[in-house]
Write an enzyme that holds these catalytic residues in place. Structure first.
Site, PDB file in Angstrom:
ATOM      1  N   ASP A  10       0.779  -1.060  -0.118  1.00 23.42           N
ATOM      2  CA  ASP A  10       0.078   0.004   0.102  1.00 23.42           C
ATOM      3  C   ASP A  10       0.856   1.108  -0.032  1.00 23.42           C
ATOM      4  OD1 ASP A  10      -1.990   1.800  -0.046  1.00 23.42           O
ATOM      5  OD2 ASP A  10      -2.824   1.080   2.090  1.00 23.42           O
ATOM      6  N   SER A  11       0.402   2.389  -0.588  1.00 23.03           N
ATOM      7  CA  SER A  11       1.221   3.485  -0.262  1.00 23.03           C
ATOM      8  C   SER A  11       1.202   3.986   0.956  1.00 23.03           C
ATOM      9  CB  SER A  11       0.515   4.690  -1.321  1.00 23.03           C
ATOM     10  OG  SER A  11      -0.894   5.001  -0.865  1.00 23.03           O
TER      11      SER A  11
ATOM     12  N   CYS B 238      -3.495  -1.257  -2.017  1.00 26.80           N
ATOM     13  CA  CYS B 238      -3.897   0.256  -2.625  1.00 26.80           C
ATOM     14  C   CYS B 238      -4.848   0.267  -3.559  1.00 26.80           C
ATOM     15  CB  CYS B 238      -2.517   0.912  -2.872  1.00 26.80           C
ATOM     16  SG  CYS B 238      -2.832   2.787  -3.156  1.00 26.80           S
TER      17      CYS B 238
ATOM     18  N   GLU C 145      -5.191  10.083   9.154  1.00 23.30           N
ATOM     19  CA  GLU C 145      -4.294   9.888   9.554  1.00 23.30           C
ATOM     20  C   GLU C 145      -3.695  10.863  10.635  1.00 23.30           C
ATOM     21  OE1 GLU C 145      -1.280   9.663   6.727  1.00 23.30           O
ATOM     22  OE2 GLU C 145      -1.803   7.740   6.187  1.00 23.30           O
TER      23      GLU C 145
ATOM     24  N   CYS D 162     -10.923   3.090  -0.752  1.00 26.70           N
ATOM     25  CA  CYS D 162      -9.804   3.699  -0.285  1.00 26.70           C
ATOM     26  C   CYS D 162      -9.666   2.641   1.257  1.00 26.70           C
ATOM     27  CB  CYS D 162      -9.473   4.939   0.107  1.00 26.70           C
ATOM     28  SG  CYS D 162      -8.004   5.467   0.933  1.00 26.70           S
TER      29      CYS D 162
ATOM     30  N   HIS E 129      -8.173   3.516   3.789  1.00 27.23           N
ATOM     31  CA  HIS E 129      -8.148   4.025   4.916  1.00 27.23           C
ATOM     32  C   HIS E 129      -9.573   4.322   5.410  1.00 27.23           C
ATOM     33  CE1 HIS E 129      -4.456   5.698   4.321  1.00 27.23           C
ATOM     34  NE2 HIS E 129      -4.007   6.091   5.321  1.00 27.23           N
TER      35      HIS E 129
END
Length: 281
Positions: free
Chosen positions: A7-8, A70, A155, A187, A189
């Site tokens: 993942d990025s 990702c 984040e 996504c 996240h």
């Protein structure tokens, strides 16, 4: 050989958790390109370049199969990696992504429903979800929207604040107005705010987190491809360069700052050793 997960950033730990839960017998290596994250606002060519570097690195560490956790990398780089990179350089390795399992699930269960998709700018602009869903459900009705502010809020740990809720509600309002039946969290996240999103969308909307779908798809893939499965190391049998048969996945990152370590603690739900690596050389 290991199963690699790329993942990025660290959002893909949500997918790694599901993989470990459903297929705990395998050895996993997770790589987060946190020094260059996020990928969502970068050009297609730069996303491909970074993703190829990451996959090449994981192959060099003994991964026989890499999952692009990702969504941005899956949208912008997966097809080219599978069609050009693998045949030319690693014909015996495999790369999988998160889009196809989600598209297949929608085609099986929600083909006649209104579908909503949220993701990064790159994921939405690529139209990859729309393309893959419509391959399997030609008449699917799909609405999508980029939500670029959500990843920074998550984040920073601000996703439970009033401003974050207001921003999320604003992003979701068009889907509520158009009465979508299914909302795809495009996504990794977004898995960490799934409860809030589900509450905002209401009980009549199914919120799909690709993490569980990806893990189930991996199990099906390995069952259908024993020639790949037999090469993968199991707990207690690993002999590759990174493996010392530890019970936890191996976690690698291009940044190991205190901020990254705190995010790992939060996303994984506990301590996980992290090793710094470099990809761009």
């Amino acid at each position: 050989m290991f199963i690699g997960v790329f993942d990025s950033g660290l959002g893909g730990l949500s997918i790694l958790k599901q993989l470990v839960r459903l297929a705990p017998e395998y050895d996993y290596v997770y790589l987060g390109d946190n020094a260059r994250a996020p990928y969502g606002d970068r050009s297609s060519e730069r996303i491909y370049e970074f993703t190829e570097q990451a996959v090449r690195f994981l192959f060099a560490q003994g991964c026989g199969l890499v999952i692009l956790a990702c969504n941005t990398a899956s949208s912008e780089a997966l097809r080219r990696l599978q069609q050009e990179f693998l045949p030319a350089e690693y014909p015996d390795r495999r790369i999988l992504g998160v889009l196809i399992p989600t598209a297949e699930h929608i085609a099986r269960h929600f083909a006649d429903k209104k579908i909503g998709i949220i993701g990064t700018r790159a994921t939405i602009q690529s139209d990859a979800y729309v393309r893959e869903i419509k391959k399997r459900a030609t008449h699917a009705r799909i609405e999508q929207r980029a939500c670029p502010l959500l990843v920074p809020l998550i984040e920073e740990g601000w996703h439970n604040t009033t401003p974050a809720r207001q921003i999320t509600r604003k992003y979701l309002q068009p889907f509520r107005q158009k009465q979508v039946n299914v909302l795809v969290l495009g996504c990794t996240h977004y898995a960490y705010i799934k409860t809030m999103i589900t509450r905002m969308m209401g009980k009549r909307v199914t919120v799909l987190d690709p993490a569980l779908l990806c893990a189930k798809a991996l199990k099906r893939y390995l069952a259908a491809h024993p020639e790949i499965e037999h090469k993968l190391s199991k707990k207690g049998s690993g002999t590759d360069s990174l493996c010392e048969t530890e019970p936890d996945p191996i976690l690698l990152s291009t940044d190991t700052s205190d901020r990254i370590k705190n995010l790992v603690q939060r996303y994984w739900g506990g301590a996980l050793p992290i090793e710094r690596v470099q990809l761009d050389h």
